[in-house]
Write a protein that holds these residues in place. Structure first.
Motif, short mmCIF file in Angstrom:
data_model
loop_
_atom_site.label_atom_id
_atom_site.label_comp_id
_atom_site.label_asym_id
_atom_site.label_seq_id
_atom_site.Cartn_x
_atom_site.Cartn_y
_atom_site.Cartn_z
N TYR A 173 3.61 3.35 7.23
CA TYR A 173 2.78 3.54 5.91
C TYR A 173 3.47 4.02 4.77
O TYR A 173 4.70 4.30 4.81
N THR A 174 2.81 3.77 3.51
CA THR A 174 3.50 4.19 2.17
C THR A 174 2.46 5.03 1.35
O THR A 174 1.31 5.00 1.74
N THR A 175 2.95 5.93 0.63
CA THR A 175 2.15 6.59 -0.32
C THR A 175 2.38 6.26 -1.89
O THR A 175 3.48 6.04 -2.08
N GLN A 176 1.30 6.08 -2.58
CA GLN A 176 1.15 5.71 -4.05
C GLN A 176 0.61 6.97 -4.77
O GLN A 176 -0.53 6.97 -4.44
N ILE A 177 1.16 7.68 -5.48
CA ILE A 177 0.66 8.64 -6.44
C ILE A 177 0.13 7.97 -7.60
O ILE A 177 0.92 7.43 -8.45
N ILE B 159 -2.80 6.13 0.42
CA ILE B 159 -1.79 6.24 1.51
C ILE B 159 -2.36 4.85 2.22
O ILE B 159 -3.34 4.61 2.80
N THR B 160 -1.33 3.89 2.51
CA THR B 160 -1.71 2.43 2.93
C THR B 160 -0.80 2.21 3.93
O THR B 160 0.37 2.48 4.07
N GLY B 161 -1.18 1.58 5.27
CA GLY B 161 -0.14 1.24 6.42
C GLY B 161 -1.02 0.46 7.57
O GLY B 161 -2.04 -0.08 7.09
#
Length: 97
Positions: free
Chosen positions: A38-42, A49-51
């Protein structure tokens, strides 16, 4: 079951805070034989949180606003609360003099 796995994803993302960059850093964790990438984008008012889970490859996306977590996992809508979760996901602000 889904809420437990998604809560684990949130806890894993708390362990390694994201820093600003052009491409979000990919993170992984394993639970019950499933590996989650997953990755997190602020964003201004939320953390996304996308994955995907492996080996199934089911996608998930969680949106964290305040204490509320909403989104989907494998096409199933999820919604739950975790006290103080957005504050823990946001990078620390340094005091200015």
């Amino acid at each position: 079951m889904t809420k437990t796995l998604l809560a684990a994803a949130l806890f894993a993302s708390l362990a390694a805070p994201a820093f600003a960059s052009d491409t979000p850093a990919e993170r992984t964790f394993t639970r019950d034989g499933e590996t989650y990438v997953y990755t997190t984008q602020i964003k201004t008012d939320r953390v996304v949180i996308t994955g995907r889970s492996h080996p199934d490859g089911g996608p998930f996306e969680l949106v964290v606003r305040g204490d509320s977590v909403t989104g989907f996992s494998g096409g199933i809508p999820v919604s739950f609360f975790m006290k103080g979760v957005q504050a823990k996901l946001m990078p620390a602000k340094l005091a200015a003099r």
